[in-house]
Design an enzyme around this catalytic site. Sequence first.
Site, PDB file in Angstrom:
ATOM      1  N   HIS A 249       0.858  -1.194   0.000  1.00  0.00           N
ATOM      2  CA  HIS A 249       0.000   0.000   0.000  1.00  0.00           C
ATOM      3  C   HIS A 249       0.886   1.233   0.000  1.00  0.00           C
ATOM      4  O   HIS A 249       1.928   1.270   0.670  1.00  0.00           O
ATOM      5  CB  HIS A 249      -0.889  -0.036   1.255  1.00  0.00           C
ATOM      6  N   ARG A 292      -2.719   1.270  -4.525  1.00  0.00           N
ATOM      7  CA  ARG A 292      -2.463  -0.164  -4.568  1.00  0.00           C
ATOM      8  C   ARG A 292      -2.670  -0.662  -5.992  1.00  0.00           C
ATOM      9  O   ARG A 292      -3.185   0.065  -6.839  1.00  0.00           O
ATOM     10  CB  ARG A 292      -3.419  -0.914  -3.625  1.00  0.00           C
ATOM     11  N   LYS A 295      -6.178  -0.269  -8.276  1.00  0.00           N
ATOM     12  CA  LYS A 295      -6.998   0.747  -7.619  1.00  0.00           C
ATOM     13  C   LYS A 295      -6.991   2.019  -8.462  1.00  0.00           C
ATOM     14  O   LYS A 295      -6.223   2.159  -9.412  1.00  0.00           O
ATOM     15  CB  LYS A 295      -6.492   1.027  -6.206  1.00  0.00           C
ATOM     16  N   ASP A 298      -5.782   8.743  -6.944  1.00  0.00           N
ATOM     17  CA  ASP A 298      -6.203   9.530  -5.775  1.00  0.00           C
ATOM     18  C   ASP A 298      -5.121  10.570  -5.527  1.00  0.00           C
ATOM     19  O   ASP A 298      -3.938  10.244  -5.440  1.00  0.00           O
ATOM     20  CB  ASP A 298      -6.375   8.627  -4.550  1.00  0.00           C
ATOM     21  N   CYS A 300      -4.058  12.146  -2.968  1.00  0.00           N
ATOM     22  CA  CYS A 300      -3.181  12.074  -1.793  1.00  0.00           C
ATOM     23  C   CYS A 300      -1.926  11.263  -2.093  1.00  0.00           C
ATOM     24  O   CYS A 300      -0.868  11.510  -1.497  1.00  0.00           O
ATOM     25  CB  CYS A 300      -3.920  11.511  -0.589  1.00  0.00           C
ATOM     26  N   TYR A 301      -2.015  10.306  -3.045  1.00  0.00           N
ATOM     27  CA  TYR A 301      -0.845   9.498  -3.367  1.00  0.00           C
ATOM     28  C   TYR A 301       0.172  10.258  -4.197  1.00  0.00           C
ATOM     29  O   TYR A 301       1.274   9.751  -4.449  1.00  0.00           O
ATOM     30  CB  TYR A 301      -1.275   8.201  -4.051  1.00  0.00           C
ATOM     31  N   ASP A 379      -9.312  14.457  -3.893  1.00  0.00           N
ATOM     32  CA  ASP A 379      -8.907  13.153  -4.412  1.00  0.00           C
ATOM     33  C   ASP A 379      -8.980  13.144  -5.932  1.00  0.00           C
ATOM     34  O   ASP A 379      -8.003  12.887  -6.632  1.00  0.00           O
ATOM     35  CB  ASP A 379      -9.848  12.122  -3.771  1.00  0.00           C
ATOM     36  N   ASP A 386     -10.894  18.715   0.844  1.00  0.00           N
ATOM     37  CA  ASP A 386     -10.723  18.548   2.288  1.00  0.00           C
ATOM     38  C   ASP A 386      -9.284  18.914   2.638  1.00  0.00           C
ATOM     39  O   ASP A 386      -8.427  19.061   1.771  1.00  0.00           O
ATOM     40  CB  ASP A 386     -11.093  17.127   2.746  1.00  0.00           C
ATOM     41  N   HIS A 389      -6.489  16.068   1.729  1.00  0.00           N
ATOM     42  CA  HIS A 389      -6.070  16.022   0.330  1.00  0.00           C
ATOM     43  C   HIS A 389      -5.396  17.325  -0.108  1.00  0.00           C
ATOM     44  O   HIS A 389      -4.541  17.310  -0.997  1.00  0.00           O
ATOM     45  CB  HIS A 389      -7.262  15.690  -0.578  1.00  0.00           C
TER      46      HIS A 389
END
Length: 454
Positions: A249, A292, A295, A298, A300-301, A379, A386, A389
């Site tokens: 992850h 991952r 997936k 996003d 945040c990654y 995201d 938010d 993020h």
Amino acid sequence: MPSGRAKVVVETQTTQLQAGAEDEVAPFFINLSALTSSQLSNLRSVGLVSEHGTAVRLLRAKHVAYLLTGLGSLSQGYVSLDSSRPWIAYWCLHSLDLLRSLPTLSGEPESPCGAPVPPDLPERVLATLSSFQNPGGGFGGGPGQISHCAPTYASCLSLLLLGPAHPSCYAAVNRGALYRWFLSMKTPQGGFRMHDDGEVDVRGTYTVVAIASLLNVLTPELRDGVAEWVARCQTYEGGFGGEPGNEAHGGYAFCAAAALRLLGRLGDADVGKLKGWIARRQLGFEGGFAGRANKLVDGCYTFWQGGAMAVVNMDEQGLPPTASGVTEQVLEVGGGDDGVDVSEVQEATPSAGNLTFDQGLLQRYTLLCGQHVDGGLRDKPSKMRDYYHSCYNLSGLSVSQHTLSEDGKPVVYGDPSNVVAPTHPCYNIRADRVEAALEYYKDAVSDHASLMKE
């Protein structure tokens, strides 16, 4: 089918979801220079395009205004985050710092843009976080809550990023009590619990190693067996799970890579497999990262995966464990249309930069898909903005602009004024804040026997 989109041979739920994500972001990948004057006018009215150009812009002033709302009175909808109050402080403060809106030693922000930061903000942050510190060491998520590695990490980083202008923030941390609490969280196998009787995973282990490193309490007793335990969390794919045997992850991969690097032991992992696993998480069409295998993208990654790769690339360059990997060139960035001179930055072309991912595509995703037109980041376009993020989109943007850049010239996608301040990939506070903290604590008591008595 646009270039880079997946060609599906066998349709599954996974491929359907991926196709939906690509359909969602595709309208945002527009050629701004090909738009009509009326379309450009609309984008300029919300600030996404400068008055005299056709490049996407970071909505700096709007992001500052949004982030300041997180440091005031929050609505009742945030009650579920009561135990995450230090995190909200950190997400907002660090983001404001990357946007150069927090006070410096002079007491003034470097590049004021948008709503001014309240002058009493550092004092309020110090008072609030001090009330979360427990006499037995560590910080809880709020007054009277048990000490926990996650809010301890967020609290300490918040205090350290304010420390250069407000040294009382440095002195607020009870280093001796914190060290003893850290030791009490350590397991015989080498990992750390998140809290008393809590789970043992690489999050807790990373947060302990990172804060202990910054506060100069990373003793041999604290380090013993840690790298070996973290290395056992690497999976057959090359990434890291939260504990041995778990699925790889992005968040855990960052925690593991950063912890091993700060310990000077990244070589204990299979670095080649780790690089391959991270590289495969960058999606060819969207440009952003997934957390991952199989997936969706996003925002945040942008940091968790981009930062992990930066950590690996810095280690490959032989830089010391606490080195930031950045050479900051001071750029005057304001709210006007002039922004930054193009000669001060590198254009984010496919070949630009020294990180093992496409830095331009990643920034494109952040600026075109991650930004909310009213401020804050998200995201993906269908999600709400938010503070979490906002923080990790901006942090990843910083990593992809500055880490291992040539001649101190950041790699920047879109308008040159999109450049933000450089963050330290291992700690994720600004690189100059890290240097200041290491300098402040370098002469403090740092041996096991003394810390046990302090």
